[in-house]
Every structure is written in structure tokens, then in C-alpha cells.
Scaffold this motif. Sequence first.
Motif, short mmCIF file in Angstrom:
data_model
loop_
_atom_site.label_atom_id
_atom_site.label_comp_id
_atom_site.label_asym_id
_atom_site.label_seq_id
_atom_site.Cartn_x
_atom_site.Cartn_y
_atom_site.Cartn_z
N UNK B 157 0.91 -1.19 0.08
CA UNK B 157 0.10 0.06 0.04
C UNK B 157 1.02 1.25 0.00
N UNK B 158 0.77 2.04 -0.80
CA UNK B 158 1.39 3.41 -0.94
C UNK B 158 0.55 4.55 -0.62
N UNK B 159 0.81 5.17 0.14
CA UNK B 159 0.11 6.31 1.03
C UNK B 159 0.67 7.74 0.23
N UNK B 160 -0.02 8.33 -0.49
CA UNK B 160 0.60 9.50 -1.00
C UNK B 160 0.72 10.80 -0.31
N UNK B 161 1.30 10.63 0.93
CA UNK B 161 1.27 11.94 1.98
C UNK B 161 2.82 11.78 2.63
N UNK B 162 3.33 12.89 3.07
CA UNK B 162 4.30 13.03 4.02
C UNK B 162 3.84 14.00 5.09
N UNK B 163 4.11 13.94 6.33
CA UNK B 163 3.80 14.74 7.44
C UNK B 163 4.81 14.91 8.40
N UNK B 164 4.60 15.96 9.12
CA UNK B 164 5.24 16.24 10.18
C UNK B 164 4.89 15.50 11.74
N UNK B 165 5.71 15.20 12.62
CA UNK B 165 5.23 14.36 13.64
C UNK B 165 4.10 15.00 14.33
N UNK B 166 3.20 14.29 15.09
CA UNK B 166 2.26 14.82 16.07
C UNK B 166 2.35 13.78 17.16
N UNK B 167 2.25 14.52 18.21
CA UNK B 167 2.56 13.68 19.40
C UNK B 167 1.23 12.62 19.65
N UNK B 168 0.03 13.14 19.40
CA UNK B 168 -1.05 12.09 19.76
C UNK B 168 -1.21 11.03 18.84
N UNK B 169 -0.45 10.95 17.76
CA UNK B 169 -0.35 9.83 16.79
C UNK B 169 0.70 8.82 17.15
N UNK B 170 0.77 8.24 18.35
CA UNK B 170 1.90 7.46 18.75
C UNK B 170 1.72 6.08 18.01
#
Lengths: 178, 174
Positions: B157-170
Motif C-alpha cells: 500500500x502506497x499512501x501519497x502523503x508525508x507529514x510532520x510528527x504529531x504527538x497524539x499519533x503514537x
Amino acid sequence: MGLRDLFERDVQELEQEGILFSTLGKLVAWGRSNSLWPATFGLACCAIEMMQSTNARNDLARFGSEVFRASPRQADVMIVAGRLSKKMAPVMRRVYEQMPDPKWVISMGACASSGGMFNNYAIVQNVNSVVPVDIYVPGCPPRPEALVYAVMQLQKKVRGEAFDQRGVELPMVEGWAR
Amino acid sequence: MSVLDIAKGMGVTLGHLFKRPVTVRYPEQPVDVKPRFRGRHHLLRHPSGLEKCIGCSLCAAACPAYAIYVEAAENDPDDPVSPGERYASIYEINMLRCIFCGMCEEACPTGAIVLGHEFELADFVYQDFTYGKDDMLVGVMGSKWQRREATQKGRDVRVGLSSGPRPELEGVDY
């Protein structure tokens, strides 16, 4: 088989052998999938994101669907962007009927697809009850990239590569039998 | 308006010919998503592997679109699913009803449900938009269609996004 032989043969003969409606059908579907012209049908805030998807940053023209036609007679796909009130429903049906026949519908956003948070008497709860929807796009509103992804999904459906959760292949156009 | 003004205007056009294009080449290159963007939900787990969700239905009560359905069941003390007394045996979200407001995330007492960054959720059939626990638990990447297509074609599966870190999403790794 050479091209010359192909042209000299009878149409019915080619049809029987499945050349006319499989090979040529694929070519036509490829052509259609790369020139999906949308009809302008922005109804609410989703329309802002729809406009955003055509601008320089998220260039929808890369997929051949940048020309939003003001006349439904020149359009292939209707992007229902926003909540559809019950007063507007007959108007949208009329616009849909005016589009020439290989036609598709993208239901953009939560409100168009399911009513979203407007679960009341004024809003149509699913656009599918008015026009046959091909692609649903969740989001409130969806990002422009999500709409670009939906157009890519529609291209898959137009080319006949779409199937649902149970593995049933979906027809290229809903209205072939119409 | 003189010839000079026209030349000035055309100069701006000419200048743009030599600038870098602003277009995000989306399907080929990942989209840069802001860390606080709200997309598809994730159901998180504790570091011990237990699910954070305790089946309290507060998210369903807070949801303005009534998109969430939770059914709780008693935990087996020998083999618990969650650290509390109960766990969510059924956790379903109608992704078409959901308006991605994040109120479920605010209402959750254990931080079990967090809205992630995935936005490629477009699909063909209305019935395929009910996301269950096995579609949202940590470790599952991509929307239902993306996973379906990957299984059919036999690739990742290839997800077409890159994002910065978010502490809630551990535990969620894009």
C-alpha cells in the motif's frame, strides 16, 4: 493481422470476433478517461476546494479535466460539490439529463454523499437518490488532492479497472443499457 | 497605456517562465500535509499492545453527524483486549457521514481515537465506507480501496502523503 486486412473486413465480422468491442473499446475508454470534462456544479464550500484543485498548485489539467464547462452539453462528469437541498434536486437532475451520454457523477464531500451532519428535512441525504453516483469522496470538505485522487479513481472506473469490496467488477458506464 | 506598460507586463510573464513550477506532482510525489490536518481515524494501542479504547461511547455521543457506532463487551480477565473493564467489540465509523471535526478525539478519555492524515478515501460503493476496527487499528495503512487494490495487484500500500510528527499519533508511521 495487418491494418490493411482490418480495414477490408466487414464490421459485423469484426464484432463477432470481439475485436471491435474489446480492443477498440479499450482505446475509446482510454481516450475518455484522459479527457473527463467536469460540469460546473458547485453548491457550497466544497466548490471552493473544487476550484482550488484546478489552479496551478494542484493542477487537475494533468489528468485532462481542467475545463469546467458552464454548459452541461459539453461535459462528461458532474462533480456535485456541496449539500444538495431538496429544492435544488430537480434542477440537478435536469442538468444531469442534459449531459451527453457517456457521463459520470462524482459526489464530493460528506453532505452530498450522505447528508453529513445535516440530517434534516431540507437536505437530500444521498445524491445517489437523484443521480447515479460513481465516486464518493469523504471529507468536509475534501482536500484538493482528495478530489484529484477521486478523478484518478474515476479514470480507473472509466477504464473498467474498478471493483467493489466483494470483488464484483463495476461497469464502465452506469447507463449502457439505457 | 503605452508600449512600455505592455512590455512591463510581458516581462512579468517572461520572468515566470524561468521560475520553478508551483505544481505539487501529487500521485508521483507525496503531498506535504500539515501536522494538525485531520484525515482518516486511527485507533491506537498502548505500548503493551492493549487497545486504548474502552468502549465508553463518548465519541459517539460527541459526534455531531452521528457517524460513530460503538458496541462494548466485557473483558476476559485472563486475556484482556483493553486495560479497562470493557472494550469495544464493534467500532464502526461511516466515513461518508463523518465531517472530520475531531470532536471524537476531544471527547475520548483515553486518547484511543485520533484523526490521522490519510485523505485518499474515495471509493465506488456507498456500502464500502463503513470502517470497522480492522480498518482503523494501528498498523493498518491506507483506505479500504487502497488495500483492496494492493491485494489484487500484489504490491504494498502506497499512501501519497508525508507529514510532520504529531504527538497524539503514537505508533502511526507515515
